[in-house]
Design a protein around this motif. Structure first.
Motif, PDB file in Angstrom:
ATOM      1  N   GLN A 231      25.363  -6.143  28.304  1.00  0.00           N
ATOM      2  CA  GLN A 231      26.547  -6.181  27.445  1.00  0.00           C
ATOM      3  C   GLN A 231      27.044  -7.612  27.233  1.00  0.00           C
ATOM      4  OE1 GLN A 231      29.796  -3.859  28.957  1.00  0.00           O
ATOM      5  NE2 GLN A 231      31.113  -4.246  27.216  1.00  0.00           N
ATOM      6  N   ALA A 232      27.059  -8.405  28.311  1.00  0.00           N
ATOM      7  CA  ALA A 232      27.601  -9.764  28.209  1.00  0.00           C
ATOM      8  C   ALA A 232      26.798 -10.630  27.238  1.00  0.00           C
ATOM      9  CB  ALA A 232      27.613 -10.406  29.596  1.00  0.00           C
ATOM     10  N   TRP A 233      25.501 -10.408  27.159  1.00  0.00           N
ATOM     11  CA  TRP A 233      24.651 -11.223  26.294  1.00  0.00           C
ATOM     12  C   TRP A 233      24.691 -10.743  24.844  1.00  0.00           C
ATOM     13  CZ3 TRP A 233      22.662 -15.409  24.849  1.00  0.00           C
ATOM     14  CH2 TRP A 233      21.462 -15.521  24.157  1.00  0.00           C
ATOM     15  N   GLU A 234      24.846  -9.443  24.616  1.00  0.00           N
ATOM     16  CA  GLU A 234      24.714  -8.900  23.268  1.00  0.00           C
ATOM     17  C   GLU A 234      26.031  -8.710  22.521  1.00  0.00           C
ATOM     18  OE1 GLU A 234      23.126  -4.914  23.391  1.00  0.00           O
ATOM     19  OE2 GLU A 234      24.929  -4.103  24.303  1.00  0.00           O
ATOM     20  N   TYR A 235      27.167  -8.676  23.218  1.00  0.00           N
ATOM     21  CA  TYR A 235      28.354  -8.103  22.574  1.00  0.00           C
ATOM     22  C   TYR A 235      29.044  -9.024  21.576  1.00  0.00           C
ATOM     23  CZ  TYR A 235      32.114 -10.500  25.174  1.00  0.00           C
ATOM     24  OH  TYR A 235      32.998 -11.410  25.678  1.00  0.00           O
ATOM     25  N   VAL A 236      28.773 -10.321  21.594  1.00  0.00           N
ATOM     26  CA  VAL A 236      29.374 -11.226  20.618  1.00  0.00           C
ATOM     27  C   VAL A 236      28.436 -11.329  19.408  1.00  0.00           C
ATOM     28  CG1 VAL A 236      30.174 -13.578  20.203  1.00  0.00           C
ATOM     29  CG2 VAL A 236      30.506 -12.525  22.450  1.00  0.00           C
ATOM     30  N   PRO A 237      28.872 -11.071  18.166  1.00  0.00           N
ATOM     31  CA  PRO A 237      30.256 -10.822  17.768  1.00  0.00           C
ATOM     32  C   PRO A 237      30.594  -9.355  17.507  1.00  0.00           C
ATOM     33  CG  PRO A 237      29.000 -11.360  15.824  1.00  0.00           C
ATOM     34  CD  PRO A 237      28.028 -11.329  16.987  1.00  0.00           C
ATOM     35  N   LEU A 238      29.649  -8.431  17.622  1.00  0.00           N
ATOM     36  CA  LEU A 238      29.897  -7.074  17.133  1.00  0.00           C
ATOM     37  C   LEU A 238      30.255  -6.067  18.218  1.00  0.00           C
ATOM     38  CD1 LEU A 238      27.209  -6.670  14.327  1.00  0.00           C
ATOM     39  CD2 LEU A 238      29.608  -7.282  14.141  1.00  0.00           C
ATOM     40  N   GLY A 239      30.265  -6.434  19.469  1.00  0.00           N
ATOM     41  CA  GLY A 239      30.745  -5.516  20.483  1.00  0.00           C
ATOM     42  C   GLY A 239      29.646  -4.737  21.186  1.00  0.00           C
ATOM     43  N   PRO A 240      30.022  -3.696  21.950  1.00  0.00           N
ATOM     44  CA  PRO A 240      29.069  -2.965  22.794  1.00  0.00           C
ATOM     45  C   PRO A 240      27.964  -2.302  21.978  1.00  0.00           C
ATOM     46  CG  PRO A 240      31.324  -2.460  23.413  1.00  0.00           C
ATOM     47  CD  PRO A 240      31.398  -3.219  22.128  1.00  0.00           C
ATOM     48  N   PHE A 241      26.757  -2.323  22.560  1.00  0.00           N
ATOM     49  CA  PHE A 241      25.611  -1.695  21.901  1.00  0.00           C
ATOM     50  C   PHE A 241      24.689  -1.140  23.000  1.00  0.00           C
ATOM     51  CE2 PHE A 241      21.658  -2.315  19.080  1.00  0.00           C
ATOM     52  CZ  PHE A 241      21.823  -1.083  18.497  1.00  0.00           C
ATOM     53  N   LEU A 242      23.577  -1.803  23.296  1.00  0.00           N
ATOM     54  CA  LEU A 242      22.621  -1.276  24.268  1.00  0.00           C
ATOM     55  C   LEU A 242      23.189  -1.231  25.682  1.00  0.00           C
ATOM     56  CD1 LEU A 242      19.282  -2.961  23.107  1.00  0.00           C
ATOM     57  CD2 LEU A 242      20.281  -0.783  22.405  1.00  0.00           C
ATOM     58  N   GLY A 243      24.136  -2.101  25.961  1.00  0.00           N
ATOM     59  CA  GLY A 243      24.748  -2.117  27.280  1.00  0.00           C
ATOM     60  C   GLY A 243      25.594  -0.900  27.565  1.00  0.00           C
ATOM     61  N   LYS A 244      25.884  -0.089  26.531  1.00  0.00           N
ATOM     62  CA  LYS A 244      26.734   1.086  26.713  1.00  0.00           C
ATOM     63  C   LYS A 244      26.086   2.388  26.243  1.00  0.00           C
ATOM     64  CE  LYS A 244      30.570   1.017  27.547  1.00  0.00           C
ATOM     65  NZ  LYS A 244      31.261   1.246  28.830  1.00  0.00           N
ATOM     66  N   SER A 245      25.032   2.326  25.423  1.00  0.00           N
ATOM     67  CA  SER A 245      24.568   3.519  24.710  1.00  0.00           C
ATOM     68  C   SER A 245      23.517   4.326  25.449  1.00  0.00           C
ATOM     69  CB  SER A 245      24.010   3.111  23.340  1.00  0.00           C
ATOM     70  OG  SER A 245      22.884   2.267  23.491  1.00  0.00           O
ATOM     71  N   PHE A 246      23.150   3.936  26.665  1.00  0.00           N
ATOM     72  CA  PHE A 246      22.051   4.619  27.351  1.00  0.00           C
ATOM     73  C   PHE A 246      22.484   5.922  28.008  1.00  0.00           C
ATOM     74  CE2 PHE A 246      24.054   1.537  30.054  1.00  0.00           C
ATOM     75  CZ  PHE A 246      24.226   2.174  31.266  1.00  0.00           C
ATOM     76  N   ALA A 247      23.751   6.040  28.422  1.00  0.00           N
ATOM     77  CA  ALA A 247      24.216   7.291  29.040  1.00  0.00           C
ATOM     78  C   ALA A 247      25.736   7.293  29.146  1.00  0.00           C
ATOM     79  CB  ALA A 247      23.612   7.478  30.433  1.00  0.00           C
ATOM     80  N   THR A 248      26.311   8.443  28.801  1.00  0.00           N
ATOM     81  CA  THR A 248      27.727   8.720  29.024  1.00  0.00           C
ATOM     82  C   THR A 248      27.804  10.098  29.658  1.00  0.00           C
ATOM     83  OG1 THR A 248      28.413   7.398  27.102  1.00  0.00           O
ATOM     84  CG2 THR A 248      29.987   9.025  27.946  1.00  0.00           C
ATOM     85  N   SER A 249      28.230  10.172  30.912  1.00  0.00           N
ATOM     86  CA  SER A 249      28.275  11.447  31.630  1.00  0.00           C
ATOM     87  C   SER A 249      29.630  12.111  31.451  1.00  0.00           C
ATOM     88  CB  SER A 249      28.016  11.232  33.123  1.00  0.00           C
ATOM     89  OG  SER A 249      26.721  10.714  33.357  1.00  0.00           O
ATOM     90  N   VAL A 250      29.607  13.416  31.126  1.00  0.00           N
ATOM     91  CA  VAL A 250      30.843  14.174  30.957  1.00  0.00           C
ATOM     92  C   VAL A 250      30.804  15.403  31.848  1.00  0.00           C
ATOM     93  CG1 VAL A 250      31.081  13.392  28.575  1.00  0.00           C
ATOM     94  CG2 VAL A 250      30.030  15.601  29.027  1.00  0.00           C
ATOM     95  N   SER A 251      31.972  15.901  32.164  1.00  0.00           N
ATOM     96  CA  SER A 251      32.077  17.097  32.986  1.00  0.00           C
ATOM     97  C   SER A 251      31.462  18.294  32.275  1.00  0.00           C
ATOM     98  CB  SER A 251      33.547  17.385  33.293  1.00  0.00           C
ATOM     99  OG  SER A 251      33.682  18.628  33.949  1.00  0.00           O
ATOM    100  N   ALA A 252      31.008  19.245  33.082  1.00  0.00           N
ATOM    101  CA  ALA A 252      30.520  20.513  32.531  1.00  0.00           C
ATOM    102  C   ALA A 252      31.668  21.436  32.138  1.00  0.00           C
ATOM    103  CB  ALA A 252      29.617  21.206  33.546  1.00  0.00           C
TER     104      ALA A 252
END
Length: 398
Positions: A231-252
């Motif tokens: 995230q730190a290397w990619e996020y400037v100037p457009l923000g989160p991308f590969l550093g965030k898109s690999f998994a988001t866990s939610v409750s069942a």
């Protein structure tokens, strides 16, 4: 003491008749047949079977293999079904419609349409700003004027219990001459709260603060995993991308919004006047008094308080649609990392370690739990979110 039967609920159980979260489950004898269930203590009520047995007018909605048809039905139906479910779990008879929780498999309870992640905690934003910009103001000039967010990746929202594969990507430390590629070395958690949209809204029809309850069906816990080095290397100037898109866990389990009426609380005092579409000074209290606990390998590392969030879920929904964006059934948005004012209330390892680490190792298991005050001293539970880190394919532990 374990729950001996479906209706012998232990005193203080946070999954009683005031909670009644919805999920989707299968049983070993019919692994291909997904069913809507309602959690009651340590049991799952087969909602369709109970509805059919009681002659409910909503049986067809509850027979679906996902919550989406129920979500799309709108608030009057949500309230009617919730009232029926309360009678089904408390009335005599119908024990055959309950399944022990430990004997079922839980699945992602709804089909995710779009996913938006916000940045709503002033404490989190301030802590991160101080770490990344020690010589500047920690909050950006826009932060107190609008809920900052970004569009995530709906296809990588996964149900609690799904292993999280260590992501790979480009990394570049400040002293490095050029970037390298490999598994993230700074894999982090983000303790968040998510909101599931039910009733849609057409394009160019902004959702006002007062209409929040007409569109948001329920609430769940979220762990929005983050690869800090990617995230730190990619996020400037457009923000989160590969550093965030690999998994988001939610409750069942999705707990209906109406279950939190007793936990409503005023958000922190505003330090700047808000534009009219975000001004909630005359609205119902927009905060929710959720007490979250973060554990890594069974050890509690943080207790973030959701009541401290500067921006509310209603404001986030209003901002999300003010530009004319439509809402779809299954749209899902999360609060951003929940952090409080104290060192033991920070919702990610970046904050907890002041950016120094250590971060997550392969094999680490992260579990989020939470509850809120309910009516007459009861507790309202949120289903846990848990995930285990496994190595990136073809690699050893970093």
């Amino acid at each position: 003491m374990p729950q001996q039967s479906p209706r012998e609920l232990p005193e203080g159980d946070p999954f009683g008749a005031d909670t009644l979260p919805y999920g989707v489950f299968t049983t070993p004898d019919a692994p291909e047949r997904r069913r809507i269930g309602v959690r009651y203590g340590a049991y799952v009520l087969d909602a369709a079977a109970a509805a059919a047995a009681h002659g409910s007018a909503h049986t067809a909605l509850l027979t679906a293999p996902t919550l989406n048809p129920l979500l799309a039905a709108g608030r009057p139906v949500w309230q009617a079904v919730r009232a029926e479910v309360r009678t089904w779990v408390t009335a005599d008879g119908g024990a055959e419609h309950f399944h022990p929780l430990e004997g079922v498999t839980l699945h992602l309870p709804f089909e995710v349409a779009d996913y938006v992640d916000f940045y709503a905690s002033e404490h989190h934003a301030t802590n991160v700003g101080r770490i990344f910009r020690p010589d500047s103001e920690p909050l950006t000039p826009n932060w107190k004027h609008l809920p900052i967010g970004y569009h995530g990746r709906a296809g990588t929202v996964v149900v609690s219990g799904t292993d999280v594969v260590r992501p790979q990507g480009q990394r570049k430390a400040p002293a490095d001459a050029r970037p390298s590629f490999g598994p993230s070395l700074r894999l982090d958690i983000e303790a968040e709260v998510g909101f599931v949209v039910g009733a849609p809204a057409p394009a160019n029809t902004p959702v006002a603060l007062a209409d929040f309850r007409e569109h948001v069906f329920g609430v769940c816990l979220v762990n929005d995993w983050s690869a800090r080095d990617v995230q730190a290397w990619e996020y400037v100037p457009l923000g989160p991308f590969l550093g965030k898109s690999f998994a988001t866990s939610v409750s069942a389990w999705i707990t209906p919004l109406d279950a939190f009426d007793a936990a409503r609380t005023a958000p922190p005092e505003r330090t700047f006047p808000l534009l009219p579409y975000l001004d909630d000074s005359g609205a119902e209290p927009g905060g929710i008094d959720l007490r979250i606990e973060v554990a890594i390998n069974g050890e509690t590392v943080s207790r973030p308080p959701f009541a401290s969030m500067y921006w509310t879920a209603a404001q986030q929904l209003a901002h999300m649609t003010v530009n004319g964006a439509s809402l779809r059934t299954g749209d899902f948005y999360a609060s951003g990392t929940v952090s409080g004012p104290d060192p033991d209330q920070r919702g990610c390892l970046l904050e907890l370690t002041e950016g120094k680490g250590p971060y997550l190792a392969d094999g680490d298991v992260v579990t989020l739990t939470a509850w809120a005050p309910g009516p007459a001293g009861a507790r309202i539970g949120l289903g846990e979110v848990t995930g285990r880190i496994v190595p990136a394919p073809g690699t050893a532990a970093p």
